[in-house]
Design a protein around this motif. Sequence first.
Motif, PDB file in Angstrom:
ATOM      1  N   CYS A 207      37.006 -33.684  12.293  1.00 36.00           N
ATOM      2  CA  CYS A 207      35.824 -34.534  12.421  1.00 36.00           C
ATOM      3  C   CYS A 207      35.465 -34.592  13.900  1.00 36.00           C
ATOM      4  CB  CYS A 207      36.061 -35.936  11.865  1.00 36.00           C
ATOM      5  SG  CYS A 207      37.273 -36.923  12.768  1.00 36.00           S
ATOM      6  N   ASN A 208      34.217 -34.928  14.165  1.00 37.54           N
ATOM      7  CA  ASN A 208      33.803 -35.026  15.566  1.00 37.54           C
ATOM      8  C   ASN A 208      32.763 -36.114  15.743  1.00 37.54           C
ATOM      9  OD1 ASN A 208      30.912 -33.713  15.585  1.00 37.54           O
ATOM     10  ND2 ASN A 208      32.196 -32.301  14.387  1.00 37.54           N
ATOM     11  N   PHE A 209      32.728 -36.654  16.935  1.00 39.24           N
ATOM     12  CA  PHE A 209      31.746 -37.670  17.314  1.00 39.24           C
ATOM     13  C   PHE A 209      31.173 -37.302  18.675  1.00 39.24           C
ATOM     14  CE2 PHE A 209      34.622 -39.759  14.447  1.00 39.24           C
ATOM     15  CZ  PHE A 209      33.837 -40.612  13.697  1.00 39.24           C
ATOM     16  N   ARG A 210      29.865 -37.383  18.794  1.00 35.58           N
ATOM     17  CA  ARG A 210      29.228 -37.273  20.098  1.00 35.58           C
ATOM     18  C   ARG A 210      28.784 -38.672  20.495  1.00 35.58           C
ATOM     19  NH1 ARG A 210      27.285 -33.291  23.080  1.00 35.58           N
ATOM     20  NH2 ARG A 210      27.338 -31.757  21.387  1.00 35.58           N
ATOM     21  N   ILE A 211      29.235 -39.131  21.651  1.00 35.47           N
ATOM     22  CA  ILE A 211      28.918 -40.486  22.097  1.00 35.47           C
ATOM     23  C   ILE A 211      28.168 -40.446  23.421  1.00 35.47           C
ATOM     24  CG2 ILE A 211      30.893 -41.500  20.898  1.00 35.47           C
ATOM     25  CD1 ILE A 211      32.382 -41.604  23.557  1.00 35.47           C
ATOM     26  N   ASN A 212      27.455 -41.531  23.689  1.00 35.90           N
ATOM     27  CA  ASN A 212      26.723 -41.665  24.949  1.00 35.90           C
ATOM     28  C   ASN A 212      27.728 -41.732  26.102  1.00 35.90           C
ATOM     29  OD1 ASN A 212      25.146 -42.476  27.126  1.00 35.90           O
ATOM     30  ND2 ASN A 212      23.842 -43.781  25.881  1.00 35.90           N
ATOM     31  N   ALA A 213      27.581 -40.829  27.068  1.00 37.63           N
ATOM     32  CA  ALA A 213      28.564 -40.731  28.147  1.00 37.63           C
ATOM     33  C   ALA A 213      28.331 -41.724  29.277  1.00 37.63           C
ATOM     34  CB  ALA A 213      28.551 -39.310  28.711  1.00 37.63           C
ATOM     35  N   GLU A 214      27.230 -42.457  29.239  1.00 44.29           N
ATOM     36  CA  GLU A 214      26.891 -43.361  30.340  1.00 44.29           C
ATOM     37  C   GLU A 214      27.987 -44.409  30.557  1.00 44.29           C
ATOM     38  OE1 GLU A 214      23.213 -46.291  31.784  1.00 44.29           O
ATOM     39  OE2 GLU A 214      23.067 -45.150  29.911  1.00 44.29           O
ATOM     40  N   GLY A 215      28.532 -44.415  31.761  1.00 43.16           N
ATOM     41  CA  GLY A 215      29.557 -45.384  32.123  1.00 43.16           C
ATOM     42  C   GLY A 215      30.942 -45.076  31.581  1.00 43.16           C
ATOM     43  N   LEU A 216      31.119 -43.902  30.973  1.00 42.25           N
ATOM     44  CA  LEU A 216      32.405 -43.553  30.371  1.00 42.25           C
ATOM     45  C   LEU A 216      32.996 -42.318  31.043  1.00 42.25           C
ATOM     46  CD1 LEU A 216      31.586 -43.988  26.559  1.00 42.25           C
ATOM     47  CD2 LEU A 216      32.767 -45.601  28.063  1.00 42.25           C
ATOM     48  N   ASP A 217      34.321 -42.278  31.111  1.00 42.76           N
ATOM     49  CA  ASP A 217      35.038 -41.135  31.648  1.00 42.76           C
ATOM     50  C   ASP A 217      35.781 -40.449  30.497  1.00 42.76           C
ATOM     51  OD1 ASP A 217      37.992 -40.220  32.743  1.00 42.76           O
ATOM     52  OD2 ASP A 217      36.377 -39.723  34.140  1.00 42.76           O
TER      53      ASP A 217
ATOM     54  N   GLU B 208      42.108 -43.796  25.337  1.00 46.14           N
ATOM     55  CA  GLU B 208      41.815 -44.978  24.530  1.00 46.14           C
ATOM     56  C   GLU B 208      41.822 -44.668  23.036  1.00 46.14           C
ATOM     57  OE1 GLU B 208      38.609 -48.685  24.456  1.00 46.14           O
ATOM     58  OE2 GLU B 208      38.276 -46.967  25.762  1.00 46.14           O
ATOM     59  N   PHE B 209      41.389 -43.444  22.678  1.00 50.23           N
ATOM     60  CA  PHE B 209      41.220 -43.134  21.260  1.00 50.23           C
ATOM     61  C   PHE B 209      42.310 -42.231  20.686  1.00 50.23           C
ATOM     62  CE2 PHE B 209      37.103 -44.827  22.235  1.00 50.23           C
ATOM     63  CZ  PHE B 209      36.740 -45.470  21.068  1.00 50.23           C
ATOM     64  N   ILE B 210      43.300 -41.892  21.500  1.00 52.91           N
ATOM     65  CA  ILE B 210      44.385 -41.055  20.989  1.00 52.91           C
ATOM     66  C   ILE B 210      45.151 -41.767  19.875  1.00 52.91           C
ATOM     67  CG2 ILE B 210      46.163 -41.808  22.637  1.00 52.91           C
ATOM     68  CD1 ILE B 210      46.948 -38.793  22.831  1.00 52.91           C
ATOM     69  N   ASP B 211      45.213 -43.102  19.964  1.00 52.09           N
ATOM     70  CA  ASP B 211      45.906 -43.874  18.921  1.00 52.09           C
ATOM     71  C   ASP B 211      45.142 -43.893  17.597  1.00 52.09           C
ATOM     72  OD1 ASP B 211      47.984 -44.480  20.619  1.00 52.09           O
ATOM     73  OD2 ASP B 211      47.172 -46.423  21.220  1.00 52.09           O
TER      74      ASP B 211
ATOM     75  N   ALA C 195      42.349 -39.131  17.941  1.00 54.93           N
ATOM     76  CA  ALA C 195      41.642 -38.160  18.779  1.00 54.93           C
ATOM     77  C   ALA C 195      42.614 -37.130  19.342  1.00 54.93           C
ATOM     78  CB  ALA C 195      40.921 -38.870  19.918  1.00 54.93           C
ATOM     79  N   GLU C 196      42.230 -35.852  19.241  1.00 54.34           N
ATOM     80  CA  GLU C 196      43.085 -34.770  19.730  1.00 54.34           C
ATOM     81  C   GLU C 196      42.484 -34.038  20.917  1.00 54.34           C
ATOM     82  OE1 GLU C 196      43.808 -32.271  16.336  1.00 54.34           O
ATOM     83  OE2 GLU C 196      45.546 -33.471  15.710  1.00 54.34           O
ATOM     84  N   GLU C 197      41.159 -34.032  21.002  1.00 57.89           N
ATOM     85  CA  GLU C 197      40.498 -33.325  22.099  1.00 57.89           C
ATOM     86  C   GLU C 197      39.214 -34.052  22.458  1.00 57.89           C
ATOM     87  OE1 GLU C 197      39.027 -28.762  23.139  1.00 57.89           O
ATOM     88  OE2 GLU C 197      40.377 -29.136  21.466  1.00 57.89           O
ATOM     89  N   VAL C 198      39.005 -34.304  23.744  1.00 53.79           N
ATOM     90  CA  VAL C 198      37.810 -34.986  24.230  1.00 53.79           C
ATOM     91  C   VAL C 198      37.263 -34.204  25.420  1.00 53.79           C
ATOM     92  CG1 VAL C 198      36.882 -37.106  25.235  1.00 53.79           C
ATOM     93  CG2 VAL C 198      38.679 -37.252  23.483  1.00 53.79           C
ATOM     94  N   PHE C 199      35.972 -33.924  25.394  1.00 54.82           N
ATOM     95  CA  PHE C 199      35.366 -33.218  26.524  1.00 54.82           C
ATOM     96  C   PHE C 199      33.901 -33.586  26.618  1.00 54.82           C
ATOM     97  CE2 PHE C 199      35.532 -30.437  22.827  1.00 54.82           C
ATOM     98  CZ  PHE C 199      34.215 -30.019  22.674  1.00 54.82           C
ATOM     99  N   ALA C 200      33.320 -33.339  27.784  1.00 52.07           N
ATOM    100  CA  ALA C 200      31.929 -33.710  28.040  1.00 52.07           C
ATOM    101  C   ALA C 200      31.058 -32.473  28.165  1.00 52.07           C
ATOM    102  CB  ALA C 200      31.845 -34.543  29.308  1.00 52.07           C
ATOM    103  N   ASP C 201      29.793 -32.616  27.761  1.00 47.76           N
ATOM    104  CA  ASP C 201      28.788 -31.603  28.060  1.00 47.76           C
ATOM    105  C   ASP C 201      27.522 -32.330  28.475  1.00 47.76           C
ATOM    106  OD1 ASP C 201      27.535 -32.518  25.739  1.00 47.76           O
ATOM    107  OD2 ASP C 201      28.073 -30.762  24.539  1.00 47.76           O
TER     108      ASP C 201
ATOM    109  N   ILE D 135      38.182 -43.718  13.689  1.00 46.06           N
ATOM    110  CA  ILE D 135      37.475 -43.534  14.958  1.00 46.06           C
ATOM    111  C   ILE D 135      36.077 -44.127  14.891  1.00 46.06           C
ATOM    112  CG2 ILE D 135      36.521 -41.822  16.548  1.00 46.06           C
ATOM    113  CD1 ILE D 135      38.921 -40.055  15.954  1.00 46.06           C
ATOM    114  N   GLN D 136      35.386 -43.932  13.777  1.00 48.59           N
ATOM    115  CA  GLN D 136      34.054 -44.517  13.628  1.00 48.59           C
ATOM    116  C   GLN D 136      34.117 -46.038  13.768  1.00 48.59           C
ATOM    117  OE1 GLN D 136      32.277 -44.671   9.694  1.00 48.59           O
ATOM    118  NE2 GLN D 136      30.261 -44.139  10.512  1.00 48.59           N
ATOM    119  N   ALA D 137      35.077 -46.664  13.089  1.00 53.98           N
ATOM    120  CA  ALA D 137      35.218 -48.122  13.149  1.00 53.98           C
ATOM    121  C   ALA D 137      35.538 -48.588  14.558  1.00 53.98           C
ATOM    122  CB  ALA D 137      36.301 -48.581  12.176  1.00 53.98           C
ATOM    123  N   ALA D 138      36.412 -47.856  15.260  1.00 53.74           N
ATOM    124  CA  ALA D 138      36.806 -48.244  16.613  1.00 53.74           C
ATOM    125  C   ALA D 138      35.638 -48.119  17.585  1.00 53.74           C
ATOM    126  CB  ALA D 138      37.978 -47.386  17.078  1.00 53.74           C
ATOM    127  N   LEU D 139      34.874 -47.050  17.474  1.00 51.81           N
ATOM    128  CA  LEU D 139      33.708 -46.873  18.346  1.00 51.81           C
ATOM    129  C   LEU D 139      32.696 -47.983  18.136  1.00 51.81           C
ATOM    130  CD1 LEU D 139      33.205 -43.010  18.014  1.00 51.81           C
ATOM    131  CD2 LEU D 139      33.835 -44.219  20.110  1.00 51.81           C
TER     132      LEU D 139
END
Length: 239
Positions: free
Chosen positions: A135-145, A152-155, A158-164, A180-184
């Motif tokens: 599964c995958n989620f694209r989230i707004n990157a503003e203010g996030l690293d 934060e989401f490995i628990d 989440a197995e892989e996180v990257f930005a584009d 992950i959906q609920a946590a976001l």
Amino acid sequence: MGRAFEFRKARKMKRWSAMSKAFTRIGKDIVMAVKEGGPDPDSNSRLRAIIQNAKSVNMPKDNVERAIKRASDKSQGDYKEVIFEGYAPHGIAILVETATDNNTRTVANVRSYFNKCDGSLGTSGSVVFMFDHTCNFRINAEGLDPEEVELEFIDYGAEEVFADEDGILIYAPFESFGAIQAALEEKGVEILSSGFERIPQVTKPLSGDKVADVEKLLEKLEEDDDVQNVYHTMEETEA
């Protein structure tokens, strides 16, 4: 970067570029979600995710509302999700996800594409094990690293996180979608889009005419209205 990053990078310039095809796909997703969990996105997490995806491809709000209304009508038929597995020429494994209201038609069409392109339609389970269901989620990157998001989401799986340039992508096993959906949503993170993909565990490089042989089958499959996604083990490039 891991396999999810390379997979996303390779597919970015390919498939699903036609807006009308994307709208058809999302329309079917809406019908299946409403039939399963009702027309209220507040209580139907699957529908909520699909509406986010509709926004990400600029599907008009009126189109979405009409699709939900049609799906709520008891006379509206449902779509069944069916997976087909087989091989393209040169030993390339193919996995086809469909959403159909006429399985007989879909089976006949998919079989004909494989036959006409010198491929072979296999039995259930023949190639699906070669792909990781994610599964995958694209989230707004503003203010996030991205690194902090990953920690934060490995628990939650989440197995892989990257930005584009379009945001931050989170990849996880298929089973982690709900958590992950609920946590976001609980943390107030804006979800731009979400979905599921099947990432090949091993890919096979081809060249020249061999690539063209496989592409011929992929194009026929992807042009079919019943087909939602096509995955394969041919090594892809951005070119």
